[in-house]
Design a protein around this motif. Structure first.
Motif, PDB file in Angstrom:
ATOM      1  N   ASN A 166      55.060  30.965  -4.392  1.00 56.33           N
ATOM      2  CA  ASN A 166      53.903  31.835  -4.601  1.00 56.33           C
ATOM      3  C   ASN A 166      52.709  31.057  -5.115  1.00 56.33           C
ATOM      4  OD1 ASN A 166      55.210  34.080  -3.689  1.00 56.33           O
ATOM      5  ND2 ASN A 166      55.766  34.826  -5.716  1.00 56.33           N
ATOM      6  N   ARG A 167      52.944  30.140  -6.041  1.00 58.21           N
ATOM      7  CA  ARG A 167      51.845  29.344  -6.586  1.00 58.21           C
ATOM      8  C   ARG A 167      51.266  28.425  -5.503  1.00 58.21           C
ATOM      9  NH1 ARG A 167      49.698  27.559 -11.662  1.00 58.21           N
ATOM     10  NH2 ARG A 167      49.100  25.392 -11.500  1.00 58.21           N
ATOM     11  N   LYS A 168      52.159  27.851  -4.689  1.00 55.67           N
ATOM     12  CA  LYS A 168      51.701  26.991  -3.597  1.00 55.67           C
ATOM     13  C   LYS A 168      50.902  27.810  -2.587  1.00 55.67           C
ATOM     14  CE  LYS A 168      53.283  23.449  -0.433  1.00 55.67           C
ATOM     15  NZ  LYS A 168      54.411  22.705   0.081  1.00 55.67           N
ATOM     16  N   SER A 169      51.375  29.011  -2.272  1.00 59.02           N
ATOM     17  CA  SER A 169      50.677  29.879  -1.336  1.00 59.02           C
ATOM     18  C   SER A 169      49.302  30.265  -1.888  1.00 59.02           C
ATOM     19  CB  SER A 169      51.513  31.131  -1.067  1.00 59.02           C
ATOM     20  OG  SER A 169      50.803  32.002  -0.237  1.00 59.02           O
ATOM     21  N   ALA A 170      49.212  30.583  -3.172  1.00 54.64           N
ATOM     22  CA  ALA A 170      47.934  30.945  -3.785  1.00 54.64           C
ATOM     23  C   ALA A 170      46.974  29.764  -3.751  1.00 54.64           C
ATOM     24  CB  ALA A 170      48.153  31.409  -5.223  1.00 54.64           C
ATOM     25  N   LYS A 171      47.481  28.577  -4.020  1.00 56.40           N
ATOM     26  CA  LYS A 171      46.638  27.389  -3.972  1.00 56.40           C
ATOM     27  C   LYS A 171      46.144  27.130  -2.548  1.00 56.40           C
ATOM     28  CE  LYS A 171      46.634  22.490  -5.239  1.00 56.40           C
ATOM     29  NZ  LYS A 171      45.358  22.433  -5.880  1.00 56.40           N
ATOM     30  N   THR A 172      47.039  27.301  -1.578  1.00 57.08           N
ATOM     31  CA  THR A 172      46.665  27.119  -0.180  1.00 57.08           C
ATOM     32  C   THR A 172      45.596  28.124   0.230  1.00 57.08           C
ATOM     33  OG1 THR A 172      48.858  26.267   0.353  1.00 57.08           O
ATOM     34  CG2 THR A 172      47.546  27.112   2.197  1.00 57.08           C
ATOM     35  N   GLU A 173      45.764  29.385  -0.168  1.00 57.44           N
ATOM     36  CA  GLU A 173      44.779  30.419   0.160  1.00 57.44           C
ATOM     37  C   GLU A 173      43.445  30.152  -0.541  1.00 57.44           C
ATOM     38  OE1 GLU A 173      44.791  32.966   2.462  1.00 57.44           O
ATOM     39  OE2 GLU A 173      46.506  31.780   3.096  1.00 57.44           O
ATOM     40  N   GLY A 174      43.499  29.652  -1.770  1.00 56.30           N
ATOM     41  CA  GLY A 174      42.260  29.302  -2.475  1.00 56.30           C
ATOM     42  C   GLY A 174      41.517  28.182  -1.774  1.00 56.30           C
ATOM     43  N   THR A 175      42.255  27.160  -1.354  1.00 52.97           N
ATOM     44  CA  THR A 175      41.660  26.041  -0.626  1.00 52.97           C
ATOM     45  C   THR A 175      41.081  26.509   0.701  1.00 52.97           C
ATOM     46  OG1 THR A 175      43.163  24.463  -1.662  1.00 52.97           O
ATOM     47  CG2 THR A 175      42.147  23.784   0.415  1.00 52.97           C
ATOM     48  N   ARG A 176      41.805  27.372   1.380  1.00 51.05           N
ATOM     49  CA  ARG A 176      41.327  27.905   2.660  1.00 51.05           C
ATOM     50  C   ARG A 176      40.026  28.682   2.474  1.00 51.05           C
ATOM     51  NH1 ARG A 176      44.033  32.589   5.602  1.00 51.05           N
ATOM     52  NH2 ARG A 176      42.806  32.745   7.488  1.00 51.05           N
ATOM     53  N   PHE A 177      39.964  29.502   1.407  1.00 48.46           N
ATOM     54  CA  PHE A 177      38.754  30.279   1.142  1.00 48.46           C
ATOM     55  C   PHE A 177      37.575  29.355   0.827  1.00 48.46           C
ATOM     56  CE2 PHE A 177      36.102  33.040  -1.677  1.00 48.46           C
ATOM     57  CZ  PHE A 177      35.688  33.923  -0.692  1.00 48.46           C
ATOM     58  N   GLU A 178      37.799  28.340  -0.003  1.00 42.98           N
ATOM     59  CA  GLU A 178      36.740  27.372  -0.304  1.00 42.98           C
ATOM     60  C   GLU A 178      36.220  26.722   0.985  1.00 42.98           C
ATOM     61  OE1 GLU A 178      38.395  24.535  -3.026  1.00 42.98           O
ATOM     62  OE2 GLU A 178      38.847  26.085  -4.513  1.00 42.98           O
ATOM     63  N   CYS A 186      25.534  25.481  -8.486  1.00 44.58           N
ATOM     64  CA  CYS A 186      26.987  25.365  -8.634  1.00 44.58           C
ATOM     65  C   CYS A 186      27.617  26.620  -8.035  1.00 44.58           C
ATOM     66  CB  CYS A 186      27.346  25.237 -10.112  1.00 44.58           C
ATOM     67  SG  CYS A 186      29.121  25.142 -10.413  1.00 44.58           S
ATOM     68  N   ILE A 187      28.545  26.434  -7.115  1.00 44.96           N
ATOM     69  CA  ILE A 187      29.231  27.564  -6.493  1.00 44.96           C
ATOM     70  C   ILE A 187      30.727  27.431  -6.739  1.00 44.96           C
ATOM     71  CG2 ILE A 187      29.755  28.765  -4.345  1.00 44.96           C
ATOM     72  CD1 ILE A 187      26.985  27.934  -3.363  1.00 44.96           C
ATOM     73  N   GLU A 188      31.276  28.434  -7.377  1.00 42.00           N
ATOM     74  CA  GLU A 188      32.700  28.513  -7.684  1.00 42.00           C
ATOM     75  C   GLU A 188      33.301  29.579  -6.772  1.00 42.00           C
ATOM     76  OE1 GLU A 188      36.237  27.604  -9.584  1.00 42.00           O
ATOM     77  OE2 GLU A 188      34.332  26.547  -9.686  1.00 42.00           O
ATOM     78  N   CYS A 189      34.373  29.270  -6.068  1.00 42.74           N
ATOM     79  CA  CYS A 189      35.014  30.214  -5.148  1.00 42.74           C
ATOM     80  C   CYS A 189      36.299  30.755  -5.764  1.00 42.74           C
ATOM     81  CB  CYS A 189      35.340  29.532  -3.821  1.00 42.74           C
ATOM     82  SG  CYS A 189      33.893  28.967  -2.924  1.00 42.74           S
ATOM     83  N   LYS A 190      36.530  32.060  -5.584  1.00 48.49           N
ATOM     84  CA  LYS A 190      37.741  32.687  -6.117  1.00 48.49           C
ATOM     85  C   LYS A 190      38.366  33.589  -5.064  1.00 48.49           C
ATOM     86  CE  LYS A 190      37.618  30.871 -10.133  1.00 48.49           C
ATOM     87  NZ  LYS A 190      38.650  29.893 -10.478  1.00 48.49           N
ATOM     88  N   ASN A 191      39.629  33.340  -4.777  1.00 44.35           N
ATOM     89  CA  ASN A 191      40.414  34.175  -3.875  1.00 44.35           C
ATOM     90  C   ASN A 191      41.586  34.696  -4.684  1.00 44.35           C
ATOM     91  OD1 ASN A 191      41.793  35.407  -1.811  1.00 44.35           O
ATOM     92  ND2 ASN A 191      42.009  33.587  -0.544  1.00 44.35           N
TER      93      ASN A 191
END
Length: 172
Positions: free
Chosen positions: A4-16, A57-62
């Motif tokens: 789940n943590r890996k999936s969340a990190k992957t989705e965050g990277t994808r959104f960025e 500065c732009i911070e992205c959050k998914n």
């Protein structure tokens, strides 16, 4: 790392990545990038964005959590690391994907009213008169409420582009 943590990190990277691609195309600027992580001295998730010649500065959050205050405090901290007077959080909106430029442009961007006022002072009057109608105030909930102002990513891109039409095929 758990799945789940890996999936969340992957989705965050994808959104960025999609936010970076959107802004690079909207602003017609291939220098916009995702910087590498700097630990305690991170400088935001999107680099090389400017407004009136000054850093943004732009911070992205998914995230599913609506931690607007915490995300804004992170953006403020990272803007300090970047020495950027302007900062925004781009938040993934639940139920709106990012498979098209229109959908990516529909994601939420927010900042503090003070940042928007500072941007107004830096820009020609007509830029904000004609391009900030989509900015609306809201207040975070909880013990320490925070006043914020939000718009969609497309509206932020228009302001960053000084009110000029957005780049390559963005309007179609």
């Amino acid at each position: 790392m758990s799945r789940n943590r890996k999936s969340a990190k992957t989705e965050g990277t994808r959104f960025e990545t999609v936010v970076r691609d959107y802004l690079a195309q909207a602003l017609d600027d291939d220098r916009i990038m995702r910087p590498r992580l700097h630990g305690a001295t991170d400088i935001g998730d999107i680099a090389n964005t400017y407004f009136m010649g000054q850093r943004v500065c732009i911070e992205c959050k998914n995230t599913k959590a609506k931690a607007y205050r915490a995300h804004m405090l992170e953006a403020i901290d990272e803007a300090g690391n970047l020495d950027a007077p302007f900062y925004f959080v781009v938040q993934k909106v639940p139920g709106i994907g990012f498979r098209s430029m229109r959908k990516i442009g529909s994601q939420m961007a927010y900042t503090t009213p003070e940042v928007l006022d500072a941007m107004r002072r830096e820009a020609p009057d007509d830029l904000f008169l004609h391009n900030t109608g989509n900015f609306t105030p809201f207040t975070t909930k909880g013990k320490a409420p925070m006043e914020l102002v939000r718009c969609d990513l497309r509206s932020l891109a228009v302001v960053l582009n000084h009110g000029l039409p957005l780049g390559r095929e963005m309007e179609s």
